[in-house]
Design an enzyme around this catalytic site. Sequence first.
Site, PDB file in Angstrom:
ATOM      1  N   GLY A 296       0.820  -1.242   0.098  1.00 13.37           N
ATOM      2  CA  GLY A 296      -0.035  -0.011   0.154  1.00 13.37           C
ATOM      3  C   GLY A 296       0.738   1.413   0.043  1.00 13.37           C
ATOM      4  O   GLY A 296       2.062   1.289  -0.485  1.00 13.37           O
ATOM      5  N   SER A 297       0.294   2.265   0.585  1.00 14.55           N
ATOM      6  CA  SER A 297       0.912   3.521   0.399  1.00 14.55           C
ATOM      7  C   SER A 297       2.429   3.702   0.973  1.00 14.55           C
ATOM      8  O   SER A 297       3.083   4.792   0.726  1.00 14.55           O
ATOM      9  CB  SER A 297       0.098   4.678   1.361  1.00 14.55           C
ATOM     10  OG  SER A 297      -1.153   4.464   0.891  1.00 14.55           O
ATOM     11  N   ILE A 298       2.969   2.691   1.787  1.00 16.82           N
ATOM     12  CA  ILE A 298       4.322   2.855   1.860  1.00 16.82           C
ATOM     13  C   ILE A 298       5.211   2.919   0.573  1.00 16.82           C
ATOM     14  O   ILE A 298       6.246   3.419   0.731  1.00 16.82           O
ATOM     15  CB  ILE A 298       4.736   1.527   2.641  1.00 16.82           C
ATOM     16  CG1 ILE A 298       4.289   1.382   4.053  1.00 16.82           C
ATOM     17  CG2 ILE A 298       6.196   1.381   2.706  1.00 16.82           C
ATOM     18  CD1 ILE A 298       4.507   0.266   4.763  1.00 16.82           C
ATOM     19  N   LYS A 300       4.555   5.003  -1.792  1.00 18.85           N
ATOM     20  CA  LYS A 300       4.440   6.388  -2.012  1.00 18.85           C
ATOM     21  C   LYS A 300       6.064   6.927  -1.752  1.00 18.85           C
ATOM     22  O   LYS A 300       6.390   8.060  -2.193  1.00 18.85           O
ATOM     23  CB  LYS A 300       3.476   7.007  -1.344  1.00 18.85           C
ATOM     24  CG  LYS A 300       2.160   6.851  -2.046  1.00 18.85           C
ATOM     25  CD  LYS A 300       1.161   7.367  -1.200  1.00 18.85           C
ATOM     26  CE  LYS A 300      -0.368   6.789  -1.893  1.00 18.85           C
ATOM     27  NZ  LYS A 300      -1.414   7.081  -0.955  1.00 18.85           N
TER      28      LYS A 300
END
Lengths: 586, 182
Positions: A296-298, A300
């Site tokens: 997921g957003s990790i 980013k």
Amino acid sequence: MFRRQSAKPTIRPRTPCGHDLGPNRDWIVELEGTAKAALETGRTRLIVAGLVFACAFLVVGLRLVGIVLLQDVEEPRLAATPSGSEALETGRAEILDRNGQVLATTLPTSSLYANPRHITNPEEAAVRLATALPSEPKAKLLAKLSADRSFVWMKRGLTPRETAAVNRLGIPGLYFQREERRFYPHGALTSHIVGFTNIDNKGLAGMEQAFNPQLRGSNQPLRLSIDLRIQHILSEELLAGMQAFNGIGAAGLVMDARSGEVLAMVSLPSYDPNNPAAAPDAGRFNRATLGVYEMGSIFKIFTTAMALDSGVVTLEDGYDVTKPIRIARFTITDFHPHRGWLSIPEIFKESSNIGTVHMAVDSGTELQKRYLAGLGLLSAPKLELPEVGEPMIPAKWREINTMTISYGHGIAVTPVQAARAVAGVVNGGVLPEATLLKRPEGEPLGGTRVIGERTSDQMRWLMRLVVEQGTGGNAEAEGYLVGGKTGTADKLRPGGGYARDKRIASFAGAFPMNDPRYVVLAMVDEPKGTKASYGYATGGWVAAPVVGKTVQRMAPLLGIEPAPSAPVQNELLVPVNLRGRAVAAQ
Amino acid sequence: MIRLSSLLWLGAAGLAATVLFQVKDEVQDLEGELVGVQREIQRDREAIHVLKAEWSYLNRPARIEELARRHLGFQPLEQTQISLVDYLPARPEDFGRNAEAERLIVPPRRPSMPAGLSLAATPEAPPQPKIKQKAKPASQAVTAKASAPKKAPATAPSAVPVNPVTGRPLPVSSTLVSTGAQ
């Protein structure tokens, strides 16, 4: 000269010159020809042999004098002991943590075996033996004792009490064999790292398997990079976080950001390596290294680092995040929708999918692949454990993949890979090699440069911003300047597509953010929202507090100086030119 | 003559034999003792080995934590319990010697940095604080303007922080002490 006396002078000898020596005189025989040669040879041999023997006796005599009268330097002052080393020689070396705590050791035990042919009355023997070994069923003992063999194991690894009890029975035909048994004092705490062995002390999992030959070959203990105290703290906090949100599992890692040494690695649920057979398969599975997850957003972090490092965007840039992105049949939206433009720090802080996708699209697929490969996210990590998972990457990297991968969907990596990549981003841009072995003091740190130092500075500031003002506020540990990124990924449904109610909540952080020393990653599998979290089960609610509390407890142990926030915060400040738009960092 | 020398030799041989026998006997005794001692060493080693395992078992962090909670009332170290030696107030004998000494007050709630002290002067940090580099990205004049007021309260980066009492430079990171330990 060769003289011979004869009683019967029947011949008249002559000298070689022809003189008559007379009949009755003692006479000398001078041998000629072959006889003389033979005699001469004999004499020579005698002299040689005599000389040899004389020499030998001389040597022996001198040696005797030397030994008895003169001090021999090489003579040891003390008699040799059976083993020169201090430690007990066992068949398998110990495994220690980085501070020397014993994680696995070999204990001497005795095992009971029988020669059934020597046992006169198996029934009686079985009944009596069952009283001494209550854990063994009588029928099983009887079957073993009546077998038509001359060797059968009755029970292995007896406790000293059982040994004494069996000895007291005095049943003929039963014998003890001295054996060694592997023992794990810390049980489930380190089971996924250390692994376990079978009854013959052969490593079957973890470091026991990876280093089986070395452990068997020498008495030299194996020193891991694990710090037992940190391992305990992480394990406790993860368990608390998992239970609070009813997760089905959790994984966590603490890694030295500079050297890549893993200080703690937890995978829950765990199992007891002293009795691995009782462990369910779910417990044996190492989520931290073998499990691959869409983080997921990790991701980013990596997308933003890539965009900043390659110069595609600068911190002053921004994107319009009003409209969801539609591509093929997908729509990419934000968890917290925003209207208008967001600056890069805001996109990162608010974890905007749309903004991140714009960044990735502007960077391009090739650049994304290159950076992710550089960060070690596209190939299996090099770790000593045998249980290491291969990341799942799209076979064909289309634009839609570029888009989803930018925010951590459509690519599944192991937590250890993610932690290592985060270490590479925050430590100044040098990707360390992850290891479970303690690095010798003073060994130069290896690693490859993946992003520039300036980009790393910027990423540190951005990650600090997430905790200070963004989605990761729960990871704050006062004084230790935690920075990081939350991640919430929907899990794949078995049938395809994403399950809305099953997700993985994660947080990848590092501290202290002005000079990162340690990377802390926590991940909870399938957390469910609770009242306390207002029904949310996102990374910021589930995993961030785990990291915050872990840091709060471990930092004093590791001698990290707590920094008064204000000056460092000011140091971390980066002014942003937003051309009149909303400002992320005031 | 021959008789006498033979007797002498015989006597010498007998003496040697007796001495040899005695030495051998002694050595045998010592060897027996050695074996016994070695067996004991081996037993002790085994005991040490087992005790080490037990020591590690008894040192399980969870157990220590529980015992500490129950019997000692300990709790994890907090940031507020840690300070620097140089933040201690001046000693009475230093008063008057340095005017600044009197002005130094004990931090109200937690130890905080004296004015003019910056982490930028931390020995391990490079002389030019790393993170500040991003304060001057590329071109914009706007950036510089915006950054100026923010930087001001933070530091005067080149000035080495000095203990106002003793006048010697403050070692910023090396003298961490736990106030709880004193």
